[in-house]
Design an enzyme around this catalytic site. Structure first.
Site, PDB file in Angstrom:
ATOM      1  N   ASP A 107     -10.931  -6.386  10.821  1.00 52.47           N
ATOM      2  CA  ASP A 107     -10.874  -7.835  10.997  1.00 52.47           C
ATOM      3  C   ASP A 107     -11.961  -8.336  11.949  1.00 52.47           C
ATOM      4  O   ASP A 107     -12.661  -9.312  11.652  1.00 52.47           O
ATOM      5  CB  ASP A 107      -9.490  -8.262  11.498  1.00 52.47           C
ATOM      6  CG  ASP A 107      -8.912  -7.279  12.520  1.00 52.47           C
ATOM      7  OD1 ASP A 107      -9.698  -6.546  13.149  1.00 52.47           O
ATOM      8  OD2 ASP A 107      -7.686  -7.239  12.681  1.00 52.47           O
ATOM      9  N   ASP A 149       0.818  -1.213   0.000  1.00 46.72           N
ATOM     10  CA  ASP A 149       0.000   0.000   0.000  1.00 46.72           C
ATOM     11  C   ASP A 149       0.850   1.261   0.000  1.00 46.72           C
ATOM     12  O   ASP A 149       0.316   2.362  -0.118  1.00 46.72           O
ATOM     13  CB  ASP A 149      -0.947   0.003   1.205  1.00 46.72           C
ATOM     14  CG  ASP A 149      -2.393  -0.242   0.779  1.00 46.72           C
ATOM     15  OD1 ASP A 149      -2.610  -0.674  -0.363  1.00 46.72           O
ATOM     16  OD2 ASP A 149      -3.297   0.019   1.590  1.00 46.72           O
TER      17      ASP A 149
END
Length: 643
Positions: free
Chosen positions: A358, A53
């Site tokens: 998550d 990223d």
């Protein structure tokens, strides 16, 4: 299992995520990549994807070097069954050679690794890839003067095409597929942090390898057990319950924990007792790393008995397309605009909108009828790097607790979203963590009120000699007793347990409290969600202090100000109370004894803080600016309380 299924073993796509070549050095990242490339599993069934990223050519260069070194490392690892499979960690250990052939190969491979690491570190130090290296691979052409970290096109580069019979190691065995991905970044587009990165990986991998099982690991979590894939497959391929298994979550373990674990990073009670207990209610928290997923459940599908694990290899999915064709066709899947008007981030892939994507994703998957597994084997499957400074540790807990509290306040609250879908015990188990910020309020009361009440001469508890004091004494003794018993039974030491108590106090009064404030500000529209990346490396002096068990306070953040203020407040309160008990005849010692004990316990836990404020002079001591601010705030609080 290997003997039973042989060639029918499912393929596995492995996702490794990184975001910044400075905070997450490329040499650290490729150690993880090489470790997951060398599992004891058919190489042609493994595809490794590195999501960068940070969009850095430095990270791509490191992966390019790793793709060449893998030809030597993988056969060496398999031949001698080396552990752990990360060369960075393996070669840092003293190895006793049991044969001259092993010694020679060990020396050769180590030299190759050190040469590779030296080249990578040299390029990273320069901050750019030299032209003669850029000419070695077409992928470097993706980086030009217009490419910036937050403004660049999608980059997909297949460094090893594992389906090609010519992609072999030095022993002639097939190599795993290796892919570099940096999704498109454009100004004005929200990228949804790690969740967006994972969703791009899911889409891109579906076009290249489309393995039915996905393993995702953080860039600092290397594979410690070479048989971890086989162990996880036992759950997915179980004839009775395997078809309903959505993911197999391993606990986070670390390889840099010092004796007595001064930051309480390795939470024995959490990994060995609490998460195992949740598994008994059919609930397992997805914690973002060290997790094997069924692709179907991660992609948004509801559970159905028709779901079966596919055993096809990569070559069955690419349908004869060339590397260039695959790279070109998958770039669009990682574009900013691809998800616009779709269900990605809502009902497909990881859920957007929360700092802890998550946890909410795991909850959402379970509410679609799937059943997770929490697996905590004696031999740790993954090991990573734990925080080695107090500020980094608290920043992590601030982000985690803030994200989890936002989940509780959203439509994904377990009591709402999970009603009738997961057991009530599982819903309550989730809320133990989702309500972390709320724990800051009662803890702050105990950290502030007894000290100020002593200064003002106001009793808070019944006399020790009174029967009314028994419930207070019982609660304190029971809480202390069972927490001590849990930690000792789980393998912690007495001093390690005391460090846990200190860190629980610090986290609740600083990180959890700040998370509560941040959440309130977001609800009022005064703040927005951010993702703070923590550094995975520290300087040598800080590392030496960490090994000695010294807490690293050297930060001027608001977290340190809160911590120092509370420590000074309790020190002054205890000093005032003890002096009155010794010299004042009108001071009722039995009435104020509980408050003295509370302040005494808090002072005992804060001894490292006083050391950092008054005695230490190293870079890990409390900054003077923090000491000054804390002294002023504590003094004002005392003046207000006694006036």
């Amino acid at each position: 299992m290997s003997c039973r299924y042989k060639e029918k073993l499912p393929a596995v796509d492995i996702f490794v995520c990184t975001a910044d070549p400075t905070l997450e050095p490329p040499s650290l990242v490729i150690g993880t990549v090489l470790s997951v490339m060398s599992y004891n599993y058919p190489s042609q069934k493994i595809s490794v994807y590195l999501s960068d990223d940070g969009g850095s050519e430095l990270t791509f260069y490191a992966l390019f070097e790793a793709s060449k070194f893998a030809r030597y490392w993988i056969p060496f690892s398999n031949k001698y069954n080396v552990e752990p499979r990360s060369p960075r960690v393996y070669f840092s250990h003293n190895i006793v050679a049991d044969s001259s052939s092993f010694a020679q190969e060990w020396t050769n491979v180590k030299q190759l690794y050190e040469d590779m690491s030296s080249r990578i570190d040299s390029v990273v130090a320069k901050g750019r890839v030299p032209e003669f290296i850029r000419d070695q691979h077409k992928g470097f052409s993706e980086w030009n003067s217009e490419v910036k970290k937050h403004d660049h096109q999608s980059i997909v580069q297949i460094l090893i095409d594992g389906w090609n019979p010519e992609a072999t190691d030095t022993e002639g065995n097939r190599l795993p597929t290796l892919v570099y991905l940096s999704r498109e970044k454009r100004l004005g587009w929200h990228h949804n942090f790690k969740a967006g990165s994972m969703n791009a990986l899911i889409r891109v991998s579906s076009e290249i390898s489309n393995a039915p099982v996905i393993l995702n690991v953080d860039c600092d979590m290397y594979a410690n057990d070479p048989d971890a894939i086989k162990d996880a497959m036992c759950f997915f391929l179980d004839e009775k319950h395997g078809s309903q298994t959505c993911y197999v979550q391993y606990p986070q373990q670390y390889n840099n924990i010092v004796k007595n674990d001064v930051y309480a990073n390795q939470n024995f009670t959490l990994t060995d007792i609490e998460l195992s207990g949740l598994d008994g209610f059919g609930v397992a928290l997805y914690i973002g790393t060290g997790c094997f997923h069924r692709r179907e459940s991660l992609s948004g599908k509801k559970f159905s008995t028709d779901h079966k694990i596919d055993s096809r290899n990569v070559e069955h999915n690419i349908k004869g397309r060339t590397v260039e064709e695959l790279e070109s066709s998958t770039k669009v899947l990682a574009n900013c605009s691809y998800e616009k008007g779709t269900l990605w981030g809502k009902e497909m892939g990881l859920v957007y909108g929360f700092p802890v994507e998550d946890i909410v994703t795991g909850l959402s998957i379970q509410c679609r009828g799937w059943k997770p597994v929490y697996y905590n084997p004696t031999k740790h499957a993954f090991k990573g790097v734990a925080p080695t400074s107090l500020d980094v540790s608290l920043i992590q807990f601030t982000r985690w607790s803030e994200g989890m509290f936002q989940i509780f306040l959203s439509k994904y609250c377990p009591f709402i979203h999970g009603r009738g879908k997961i057991q009530f015990g599982g819903q309550m188990g989730y809320c133990i963590y989702l309500l972390w910020p709320m724990l800051s309020l009662p803890t702050l009361c105990y950290a502030v009120v007894p000290a100020l009440s002593l200064l003002r001469g106001v009793p808070l508890f019944p006399k020790v000699s009174s029967f009314s004091f028994v419930p207070f004494a019982f609660v304190f003794a029971a809480k202390t007793g069972y927490s001590l018993a849990e930690d000792i039974a789980a393998g912690n030491t007495l001093k390690g347990w005391w460090n846990v108590q200190r860190m629980v106090l610090i986290r609740r009064t600083t990180a959890f409290f700040l998370a509560l404030i941040e959440t309130a500000m977001k609800l009022l529209g005064l703040s927005q969600s951010t993702f703070v990346l923590t550094a995975k490396v520290v300087d040598e002096e800080a590392q030496e202090r960490y090994k000695k068990g010294l807490i690293e306070f050297g930060s001027s953040s608001i977290l340190m100000v809160i911590l120092a203020t509370l420590a000074l407040l309790n020190l002054l309160g205890l000093g005032w109370g003890v002096s009155n008990a010794l010299v004042s005849s009108s001071f009722d010692r039995l009435t104020f004894l509980p408050q003295l004990l509370v302040c005494g316990a808090l002072v005992g836990m804060n001894l490292p803080v006083y050391d950092a404020v008054f005695f230490r002079s190293d870079k890990g001591s409390m900054p003077l600016s923090v000491t000054f601010k804390s002294s002023v705030i504590a003094s004002v609080a005392i003046l207000i309380s006694i006036c």
